[in-house]
Write a protein that holds these residues in place. Structure first.
Motif, PDB file in Angstrom:
ATOM      1  N   ILE A  94      59.155  34.114  22.488  1.00 25.00           N
ATOM      2  CA  ILE A  94      60.227  33.341  23.122  1.00 25.00           C
ATOM      3  C   ILE A  94      61.465  34.217  23.278  1.00 25.00           C
ATOM      4  CG2 ILE A  94      61.855  31.433  22.773  1.00 25.00           C
ATOM      5  CD1 ILE A  94      59.480  29.853  21.599  1.00 25.00           C
ATOM      6  N   ASP A  95      61.744  35.047  22.268  1.00 29.07           N
ATOM      7  CA  ASP A  95      62.884  35.963  22.354  1.00 29.07           C
ATOM      8  C   ASP A  95      62.754  36.912  23.546  1.00 29.07           C
ATOM      9  OD1 ASP A  95      63.906  34.780  20.066  1.00 29.07           O
ATOM     10  OD2 ASP A  95      63.279  36.411  18.737  1.00 29.07           O
ATOM     11  N   TRP A  96      61.533  37.222  23.930  1.00 24.86           N
ATOM     12  CA  TRP A  96      61.274  38.083  25.085  1.00 24.86           C
ATOM     13  C   TRP A  96      61.334  37.289  26.392  1.00 24.86           C
ATOM     14  CZ3 TRP A  96      60.053  43.387  25.183  1.00 24.86           C
ATOM     15  CH2 TRP A  96      59.941  43.995  23.934  1.00 24.86           C
ATOM     16  N   GLY A  97      61.422  35.968  26.294  1.00 21.83           N
ATOM     17  CA  GLY A  97      61.443  35.134  27.488  1.00 21.83           C
ATOM     18  C   GLY A  97      60.058  34.753  27.981  1.00 21.83           C
TER      19      GLY A  97
ATOM     20  N   HIS B  12      60.881  55.853  22.545  1.00 20.25           N
ATOM     21  CA  HIS B  12      59.615  56.053  23.250  1.00 20.25           C
ATOM     22  C   HIS B  12      59.661  55.364  24.599  1.00 20.25           C
ATOM     23  CE1 HIS B  12      57.629  57.493  19.597  1.00 20.25           C
ATOM     24  NE2 HIS B  12      58.273  56.530  18.964  1.00 20.25           N
ATOM     25  N   ILE B  13      58.889  55.872  25.532  1.00 19.90           N
ATOM     26  CA  ILE B  13      58.606  55.121  26.741  1.00 19.90           C
ATOM     27  C   ILE B  13      57.458  54.197  26.349  1.00 19.90           C
ATOM     28  CG2 ILE B  13      57.810  55.197  29.120  1.00 19.90           C
ATOM     29  CD1 ILE B  13      58.998  58.081  29.212  1.00 19.90           C
ATOM     30  N   ALA B  14      57.728  52.902  26.356  1.00 20.38           N
ATOM     31  CA  ALA B  14      56.757  51.952  25.814  1.00 20.38           C
ATOM     32  C   ALA B  14      56.388  50.885  26.831  1.00 20.38           C
ATOM     33  CB  ALA B  14      57.314  51.294  24.554  1.00 20.38           C
ATOM     34  N   VAL B  15      55.168  50.429  26.713  1.00 19.69           N
ATOM     35  CA  VAL B  15      54.692  49.268  27.455  1.00 19.69           C
ATOM     36  C   VAL B  15      54.295  48.243  26.405  1.00 19.69           C
ATOM     37  CG1 VAL B  15      52.951  48.385  29.047  1.00 19.69           C
ATOM     38  CG2 VAL B  15      53.904  50.674  29.394  1.00 19.69           C
ATOM     39  N   VAL B  16      54.945  47.084  26.449  1.00 15.64           N
ATOM     40  CA  VAL B  16      54.677  46.005  25.506  1.00 15.64           C
ATOM     41  C   VAL B  16      53.862  44.944  26.229  1.00 15.64           C
ATOM     42  CG1 VAL B  16      55.681  44.240  24.005  1.00 15.64           C
ATOM     43  CG2 VAL B  16      56.856  46.441  24.308  1.00 15.64           C
ATOM     44  N   ASN B  17      52.666  44.678  25.727  1.00 15.05           N
ATOM     45  CA  ASN B  17      51.788  43.686  26.333  1.00 15.05           C
ATOM     46  C   ASN B  17      51.635  42.514  25.369  1.00 15.05           C
ATOM     47  OD1 ASN B  17      48.581  42.798  26.549  1.00 15.05           O
ATOM     48  ND2 ASN B  17      49.618  43.022  28.522  1.00 15.05           N
ATOM     49  N   ILE B  18      51.908  41.326  25.856  1.00 12.71           N
ATOM     50  CA  ILE B  18      51.776  40.114  25.043  1.00 12.71           C
ATOM     51  C   ILE B  18      50.484  39.432  25.482  1.00 12.71           C
ATOM     52  CG2 ILE B  18      52.864  37.943  24.384  1.00 12.71           C
ATOM     53  CD1 ILE B  18      55.564  39.384  24.941  1.00 12.71           C
ATOM     54  N   PHE B  19      49.578  39.259  24.517  1.00  9.05           N
ATOM     55  CA  PHE B  19      48.212  38.844  24.820  1.00  9.05           C
ATOM     56  C   PHE B  19      47.675  37.894  23.750  1.00  9.05           C
ATOM     57  CE2 PHE B  19      47.570  41.942  21.596  1.00  9.05           C
ATOM     58  CZ  PHE B  19      46.347  41.666  21.015  1.00  9.05           C
ATOM     59  N   ALA B  20      46.525  37.288  24.054  1.00 10.63           N
ATOM     60  CA  ALA B  20      45.802  36.457  23.088  1.00 10.63           C
ATOM     61  C   ALA B  20      44.313  36.527  23.409  1.00 10.63           C
ATOM     62  CB  ALA B  20      46.282  35.006  23.157  1.00 10.63           C
TER      63      ALA B  20
ATOM     64  N   MET C  35      65.323  39.510  31.849  1.00  9.84           N
ATOM     65  CA  MET C  35      65.257  40.477  30.755  1.00  9.84           C
ATOM     66  C   MET C  35      65.419  41.910  31.257  1.00  9.84           C
ATOM     67  SD  MET C  35      64.875  38.688  27.984  1.00  9.84           S
ATOM     68  CE  MET C  35      64.487  39.888  26.775  1.00  9.84           C
ATOM     69  N   ALA C  36      65.040  42.161  32.511  1.00 10.32           N
ATOM     70  CA  ALA C  36      65.148  43.536  33.020  1.00 10.32           C
ATOM     71  C   ALA C  36      66.602  43.986  32.984  1.00 10.32           C
ATOM     72  CB  ALA C  36      64.598  43.629  34.429  1.00 10.32           C
ATOM     73  N   GLY C  37      66.795  45.203  32.508  1.00 14.30           N
ATOM     74  CA  GLY C  37      68.134  45.768  32.393  1.00 14.30           C
ATOM     75  C   GLY C  37      68.767  45.563  31.033  1.00 14.30           C
TER      76      GLY C  37
ATOM     77  N   GLU D 107      51.956  38.750  29.520  1.00  9.91           N
ATOM     78  CA  GLU D 107      53.171  39.294  30.099  1.00  9.91           C
ATOM     79  C   GLU D 107      53.317  40.716  29.570  1.00  9.91           C
ATOM     80  OE1 GLU D 107      56.817  37.213  30.541  1.00  9.91           O
ATOM     81  OE2 GLU D 107      55.832  35.259  30.603  1.00  9.91           O
ATOM     82  N   THR D 108      53.890  41.568  30.402  1.00  6.10           N
ATOM     83  CA  THR D 108      54.002  42.987  30.058  1.00  6.10           C
ATOM     84  C   THR D 108      55.402  43.477  30.396  1.00  6.10           C
ATOM     85  OG1 THR D 108      51.648  43.256  30.543  1.00  6.10           O
ATOM     86  CG2 THR D 108      52.974  45.261  30.442  1.00  6.10           C
ATOM     87  N   PHE D 109      55.954  44.301  29.516  1.00  2.00           N
ATOM     88  CA  PHE D 109      57.294  44.843  29.676  1.00  2.00           C
ATOM     89  C   PHE D 109      57.232  46.362  29.583  1.00  2.00           C
ATOM     90  CE2 PHE D 109      57.577  40.628  27.979  1.00  2.00           C
ATOM     91  CZ  PHE D 109      58.664  40.053  28.617  1.00  2.00           C
TER      92      PHE D 109
END
Length: 145
Positions: free
Chosen positions: A98-101, A30-38, A1-3, A107-109
């Motif tokens: 899943i779209d984010w892989g 924006h400069i964003a950090v996306v964190n996927i959590f539960a 996903m990077a790039g 996981e964090t982007f």
């Protein structure tokens, strides 16, 4: 996903919190950090203090995707431990993740202002990964502006 550009996002807000929903407009520009959590994820609980610290930086926007979680449990988790997220979207089926892989949480982007994924971090963020991986990439993005 990077790039690559981040996947399209249009997720409903997490009920019970004052955080807005998560969509492309909340990321783009924006400069964003996306964190996927539960809330049921033990490593997510362990990384939460690092996210609370990261959220203090006004130069970035920390947002969350709540993954396959009961909304009331996710809201209770954030009310109890603090909500570091400027926006939260719920992904009850896991389809958006899943779209984010994503194949597990957390996981964090890191995403730049153009919407390009600059870094993917698999697993919990701890002090070492924050200072050695995530913060240097954020500083590079900021310095390049």
């Amino acid at each position: 996903m990077a790039g690559r550009r981040h996947p399209a996002v249009d997720l409903a807000p997490l009920a019970g919190l004052q955080a807005p929903s998560l969509n492309d407009q909340r990321l783009d520009g924006h400069i964003a950090v996306v964190n996927i959590f539960a809330s049921w994820c033990v490593p997510c609980r362990l990384e939460h203090p690092a996210l609370m610290e990261l959220a203090k930086d006004p130069r970035i926007k920390l947002v969350g995707i709540n993954y396959k979680d009961a909304p009331e449990k996710a809201a209770a988790f954030l009310q109890e431990n603090g909500n570091p997220f400027a926006a939260i979207g719920i992904d009850t089926t896991g389809r958006s993740s899943i779209d984010w892989g994503v194949y597990g949480v957390p996981e964090t982007f890191v995403i730049d202002r153009t919407g390009r994924i600059v870094l993917r971090h698999v697993g919990p963020i701890d002090e070492k990964s924050l200072t050695m991986d995530i913060l240097p990439v954020l500083e590079e993005i900021i310095a390049a502006e």
